[in-house]
Structures are given as structure tokens and as C-alpha cells.
Design an enzyme around this catalytic site. Structure first.
Site, mmCIF file in Angstrom:
data_model
loop_
_atom_site.group_PDB
_atom_site.id
_atom_site.type_symbol
_atom_site.label_atom_id
_atom_site.label_comp_id
_atom_site.label_asym_id
_atom_site.label_seq_id
_atom_site.Cartn_x
_atom_site.Cartn_y
_atom_site.Cartn_z
ATOM 1 N N GLU A 195 0.829 -1.219 0.000
ATOM 2 C CA GLU A 195 0.000 0.000 0.000
ATOM 3 C C GLU A 195 0.857 1.261 0.000
ATOM 4 O O GLU A 195 0.591 2.182 0.769
ATOM 5 C CB GLU A 195 -0.898 0.027 1.234
ATOM 6 C CG GLU A 195 -2.026 -0.970 1.212
ATOM 7 C CD GLU A 195 -3.048 -0.705 2.321
ATOM 8 O OE1 GLU A 195 -2.622 -0.342 3.429
ATOM 9 O OE2 GLU A 195 -4.239 -0.847 2.055
ATOM 10 N N GLU A 264 -6.629 -8.025 -1.018
ATOM 11 C CA GLU A 264 -7.084 -8.202 0.364
ATOM 12 C C GLU A 264 -8.588 -8.082 0.412
ATOM 13 O O GLU A 264 -9.138 -6.990 0.459
ATOM 14 C CB GLU A 264 -6.468 -7.142 1.280
ATOM 15 C CG GLU A 264 -5.040 -7.418 1.627
ATOM 16 C CD GLU A 264 -4.466 -6.388 2.596
ATOM 17 O OE1 GLU A 264 -5.247 -5.790 3.346
ATOM 18 O OE2 GLU A 264 -3.248 -6.192 2.552
HETATM 19 C C1 GLA Z 1 -4.339 -2.982 4.795
HETATM 20 C C2 GLA Z 1 -2.982 -3.623 4.900
HETATM 21 C C3 GLA Z 1 -2.984 -4.898 5.688
HETATM 22 C C4 GLA Z 1 -3.825 -4.770 6.923
HETATM 23 C C5 GLA Z 1 -5.226 -4.382 6.511
HETATM 24 C C6 GLA Z 1 -6.169 -4.217 7.666
HETATM 25 O O1 GLA Z 1 -5.026 -3.289 3.674
HETATM 26 O O2 GLA Z 1 -2.407 -3.851 3.652
HETATM 27 O O3 GLA Z 1 -1.656 -5.206 6.041
HETATM 28 O O4 GLA Z 1 -3.271 -3.832 7.749
HETATM 29 O O5 GLA Z 1 -5.183 -3.141 5.882
HETATM 30 O O6 GLA Z 1 -6.248 -5.343 8.406
#
Ligand code: GLA
Length: 579
Positions: A195, A264
Site C-alpha cells: 500500500e 485483500e
Molecule cells: C491494509 C494492509 C494490511 C492490513 C489491513 C487491515 O489493507 O495492507 O496489512 O493492515 O489493511 O487489516
């Protein structure tokens, strides 16, 4: 019906029928053994391809550092049983290099053992090595000693940071490189950072990390992962983008012709001290045609002092448990999400287009809460299954006493796999009664409940194996039979050739050394054999043979023999004069 394919040096060939729980797992793995590994995972068109075959990623996250090593296999097997084909894990720098220059990849941090185990269980891997991983993990996985430098600029090309990353990657990547797909390992993709679009303090940084991976021998597909807002700034040239976190689907790439993937897909959420325990209903998961990674499949625990914290308006440290309301609980137990997802995957796969040439040969399966007898299975244009075998598969949580209550018609071969998690009942219809007063009671398969420790089994996946001509014909098209192992255990299909030199004559096939099964010659079903006798030969009429190669396919339930003889006299057993 999943099929496992092997081929023989001894001239006899074997196609092991491997009633695994999910067709897509099989189809995604097997062709690769056959074709060599040169292309890997590709994202060139609108769908992913693995070694040239269309491939849909059904991923699930599970972090080795949040699960005791002794439980890795159990959780992975459950992941596979749920229908996933890919495991996704972060790599926590702060554990692997807790002290500057002192590296630890042992015990619960044995990443190579974890990845090798995933391969063994039959899962591909998407590796997310950071160096920053977020993940509700202390400092997003960065070692706190980095902050000794008062000028430190984390996640930038600040020299103090990149030098530390380089030293760490030198140690990490030597372990990762040999486990890549193209080297024979399970890693099909590697994520660049995490991210970065939502941080984006240094436009050079992502390219730096990408090059750090390439320079150290990473050859698999590179991906980024970002939330919707960060997608464009988290992008780095030459890397496939995947979206993050959206429960609704977003495109994996700004390019409309690239595969869709949600890196995700949150199955739940983490908790902060003082707040509520967050839960999330899984009903909506997976109604999309995209590739997906369930974050988390199994959350585990922030053992020790490793939890992270949020600090937007207010500082909120995360709790110790990383249960996440995930598909498995923190302790690895099934949740209702597991069963819903498993059912959902079954439906998706059932309706999916074939993912490999082999899946064309596989009949589909049905999901039913209760056992369904053969005659009521939705096959043969509503006529049900008439003959042959039916496989009933279900997930169990432990061992115990299995009781059929006389509901098995007529024989069941019972197998439990991997720590008793999956129970398979291969039920054979041995023939319906043809005389007497019992004609109405001739339903076959499982005709009622079967009990494990007095609890009726539920939630079956049911496969019909009627071995009709169409199915046998499709087996013929399989090109990739492979070597018979010395000790070939069924249930499996075995293939061999009978050479006929001149005009064929009637003959009898003798299956010495084989245990129980069915023989097909040029697609004709010769009938059953069984080593308990009395009959030891099967009649093979000349009309079903032709000069040249004649194909013999044997379905053996238990143990394959090494040869099949063609003899000129029948042997129907030890004789006994009737009074
Ligand atoms: C983001 C991050 C993950 C985690 C999620 C929330 O998408 O990439 O590592 O922190 O949020 O659980």
C-alpha cells in the site's frame, strides 16, 4: 471429478483417480508438472494465466509468524479443504532481524519450511516480503532499531533505510529465490512493498524496492497492492497492480484488459483495546469473477509484544488476538464462514469454464447438506445415477466411530485425509436385487444418515462416477498418464495396451495381483473383478478387439497389480458339485 495423472515406464500407464476436494486445485497444479515451468503466472490478458493456462487465484492469508509452527500444516490443509489454491503471507522484517545484522530464520521463523509445506499441501504462494507490511504488526514490520537514526526516513530512498533494506533482502532473498515457481517451488508472485500509494513520500522508492527484488533473482510476477485511492500513486512501472480491501470488486489494474484481483478481501477486521470485537458476514464474498485473496483466512495471534496500533485522531493499540473474525478462528477452528465459503467455491467451480484441458474430463460435483442416494442425484437428464460408484466427501473435525446404520449400499471404501479433516466414502453399487420381495428397497449409495460419534454427517460434496461411455471416452483423450509407482494404491484408473497381431479371437483377461475393480477394453465395460473369487478371468469377446493396439483401462479400488494376462481358457474358480 478431480483426476491425478501419472505415467509408466513399464508400458502400463496409470491415471490415478484422486478424489480430492476441489477440482480447481487439481487443475491448477497438475498441468504444471507436465509442461515444465517457464512461463509462470502471467497477467497479460483479462485473466491470469499460470503456465499458459487460465488461472483464477483463490488465495487466503495466513502468517507463519502468527501461528505456532506445529499448527502450520493443519491450517494449510483447512485452507485447501475450503477450496483455496493459493496461500499469501507477509514476511516480518522486525522478527527476522530483531537486532541489526543478526538474522533469524529458525523455528517459527523458518520461512523456507513454511513455504515448502505449502507446496507439499498443494498450495501456491504469493509472497509479500515488504519490507513494510502494515498488518497490525509493530511498526508495520520494520525493526525499531531503524529509529535510532534521528534523521531516519522510513519507506523512502533515504540511504540509512535502503542500506538496511539491502542487507536484509540479501539474507531473505537467498532463501526465497530457490522456492520460486520457475525453480520448482510454490511462489507464483511477489508483492512489492505494501500500500505504498497511501504513503507515497518518495516517488523513487517503489522502483528501488522493485529493483532490489529483481537484482536478487526474483523472477515471478510482481504485484502491488493498494486501496482504491492509493492505486495510482502506488503503481510502479512493469508491475501488475491489484486492489486492496474493497469488499466490492475493483479492477486489479488501471488497464481494463488486465486481470481483476482483490489482494485483500477482508473477511473480518482487527480489534483495538477498549473497542468492540469486529465481525463481518461472509455472505457477499466472492460473487465476482475476479481473483481474490481472503485477508485473513486464518489470523492467528500477535504473540508477545508484536501488535501494532492505529493513530489517526487517537492512538489505539491493537489487541493480542488477530482472530480477525476470519475464516478459521484464532485457534484454527472452523467458523460458519468456512462452510459458506466452501459451498460458494464449489458453486463457482462447478459453473466455471474449464481451467485446464483435463477439467473437461471431470464430472462435476454437487453440494448437499444431507446424503443423497444414487438414484436421486441430478445426473443423466434427471434420471439419476444408475450404476457404478458415488463419492461422498465431507469435512469432519476429528476422529471417532463411524456408524453406517445400514445406510451404505452396498460397500463403502472409507478414507480420511490429513489429520482426519476430510472424510471420503466411495460407495459402490454392487448390483440391485433381481428377485424377491425387496425390489422397492434397492436404492444405492448412501440411503440415509451415516454417523460419526453418533452425530450424523452433513454438508457433502457428492461426485457421481458411473463410468459411462462418454466418461471413459474422455479418459482416452488424457495425454498425460504417468509412471506407475511400485506400489500403486487406488482408487485409480490404470491404462495399458493389448497388442493384437492378427485377427482377434475370443480371450479371457486374468487380473492376478489386482484386488477389486472394473475393466474396460476399447471403451467396453467387461465387468467387475474381485480377488476374493471365485471368478479369476473376465471374458473378452473378439468383436471388441481389433488388430493393433487395444486400450485397456482398469479402475482399481485398492491395489494395482503389475500385469494383465490374456489367456485362452476361463478360470471361474474352484469347482464344487451341487447336490
Ligand atoms: C491494509 C494492509 C494490511 C492490513 C489491513 C487491515 O489493507 O495492507 O496489512 O493492515 O489493511 O487489516
Amino acid at each position: 471429478m478431480p483426476v491425478w495423472v501419472q505415467m509408466s515406464s513399464a508400458g502400463v500407464q496409470v491415471l490415478t483417480w484422486f478424489p480430492s476436494h476441489s477440482r480447481f486445485n487439481w487443475s491448477s497444479l497438475v498441468p504444471l508438472q507436465l509442461r515444465g515451468r517457464t512461463l509462470g503466472l502471467q497477467a497479460e490478458d483479462s485473466e491470469f494465466r499460470l503456465e499458459g493456462m487460465p488461472f483464477r487465484i483463490f488465495g487466503g492469508s495466513m502468517h507463519y509468524f502468527r501461528v505456532p509452527k506445529e499448527y502450520w500444516r493443519d491450517r494449510m490443509v483447512k485452507m485447501k479443504t475450503c477450496g483455496l489454491n493459493t496461500l499469501t503471507t507477509y514476511v516480518p522484517w522486525n522478527l527476522h532481524e530483531a537486532a541489526n545484522g543478526k538474522f533469524d530464520f529458525s523455528g517459527n521463523l523458518d520461512l523456507e519450511a513454511f513455504l515448502t509445506l505449502a507446496a507439499e499441501v498443494g498450495l501456491w504462494v504469493i509472497l509479500r516480503p515488504g519490507p513494510y507490511i502494515c498488518s497490525e504488526w509493530d511498526l508495520g514490520g520494520l525493526p525499531s532499531w531503524l529509529l535510532q537514526d534521528p534523521e531516519m526516513q522510513l519507506r523512502t530512498t533515504y540511504k540509512g533505510f535502503t542500506e538496511a533494506v539491502d542487507a536484509y533482502f540479501d539474507h531473505l532473498m537467498t532463501r526465497v529465490v530457490p522456492l520460486q515457481y520457475k525453480k520448482g517451488g510454490p511462489i507464483i508472485a511477489v508483492q512489492v512493498e505494501n500500500e505504498y500509494g497511501s504513503y507515497a513520500k518518495d516517488p523513487q522508492y517503489l522502483t528501488y524496492i522493485k529493483m532490489a527484488l529483481l537484482d536478487r533473482g526474483i523472477v515471478e510476477l510482481l504485484m502491488t497492492s493498494d486501496n482504491r485511492d492509493g492505486l495510482s500513486s502506488g503503481y510502479v512501472e512493469g508491475v501488475n497492480m491489484s486492489s486492496n480491501q474493497e469488499r466490492g470488486i475493483t479492477r486489479a489494474s488501471s488497464d481494463q484488459n488486465k486481470p481483476k484481483m482483490v489482494m485483500e478481501y477482508w473477511t473480518g477486521w482487527f480489534d483495538s483495546w477498549g473497542g468492540p470485537h469486529n465481525i463481518f458476514d461472509a455472505d457477499e464474498v466472492l460473487k465476482t469473477g475476479a481473483s481474490i485473496n481472503l485477508y485473513m483466512f486464518h489470523g492467528g495471534t500477535n504473540f508477545g509484544f508484536m501488535n501494532g496500533a492505529l493513530d489517526s485522531d487517537e492512538y489505539k493499540p491493537d489487541v493480542t488476538s488477530y482472530d480477525y473474525d476470519a475464516v478459521l478462528t484464532e485457534a484454527g477452528d472452523y467458523t460458519s464462514k468456512f462452510f459458506k465459503l466452501r459451498q460458494l467455491f464449489t458453486k463457482i467451480i462447478g459453473g466455471d469454464k474449464p481451467q485446464s484441458p483435463f477439467s473437461e474430463y471431470l464430472s462435476k460435483c454437487w453440494f448437499s447438506e444431507f446424503p443423497v442416494n444414487m438414484e436421486n442425484l441430478p445426473v443423466n437428464d434427471g434420471n439419476g445415477q444408475a450404476y457404478g460408484y458415488t463419492l461422498y466427501e465431507t469435512v469432519i473435525s476429528g476422529g471417532g466411530q463411524l456408524h453406517s446404520r445400514d445406510h451404505v449400499r452396498d460397500r463403502a471404501q472409507v478414507k480420511s485425509t490429513e489429520q482426519l479433516l476430510q472424510l471420503r466414502l466411495l460407495v459402490e453399487n454392487c448390483g440391485r436385487v433381481n428377485y424377491g420381495l425387496m425390489l422397492n428397497e434397492q436404492r444405492k449409495g448412501l440411503i440415509g444418515d451415516v454417523f460419526l460419534n453418533k452425530t450424523p454427517l452433513r454438508n457433502f460434496k457428492i461426485y457421481s462416477l458411473e463410468m459411462k461411455p462418454g466418461f471413459m471416452e474422455s479418459l482416452r483423450g488424457v495425454t498425460a498418464w504417468s509412471t506407475i509407482p511400485d506400489y500403486a494404491v487406488g482408487p485409480a484408473f490404470f491404462r495399458g495396451n493389448l497388442q493384437v497381431q492378427y485377427l482377434p479371437r475370443d480371450t479371457f483377461l486374468k487380473l492376478e495381483g489386482w484386488e477389486k475393480g472394473v475393466v474396460f477394453v476399447n471403451g467396453e465395460n467387461l465387468g467387475r473383478y474381485w480377488k476374493i473369487g471365485p471368478q479369476e478371468t473376465l471374458y473378452l469377446p473378439a468383436t471388441w478387439l481389433h488388430p493393433g493396439n487395444n486400450e485397456i483401462i482398469v479402475f482399481e479400488e485398492r491395489m494395482a497389480g503389475r500385469i494383465i494376462q490374456s489367456v485362452d481358457m476361463p478360470y471361474l474358480g474352484r469347482t464344487h458339485y451341487l447336490d
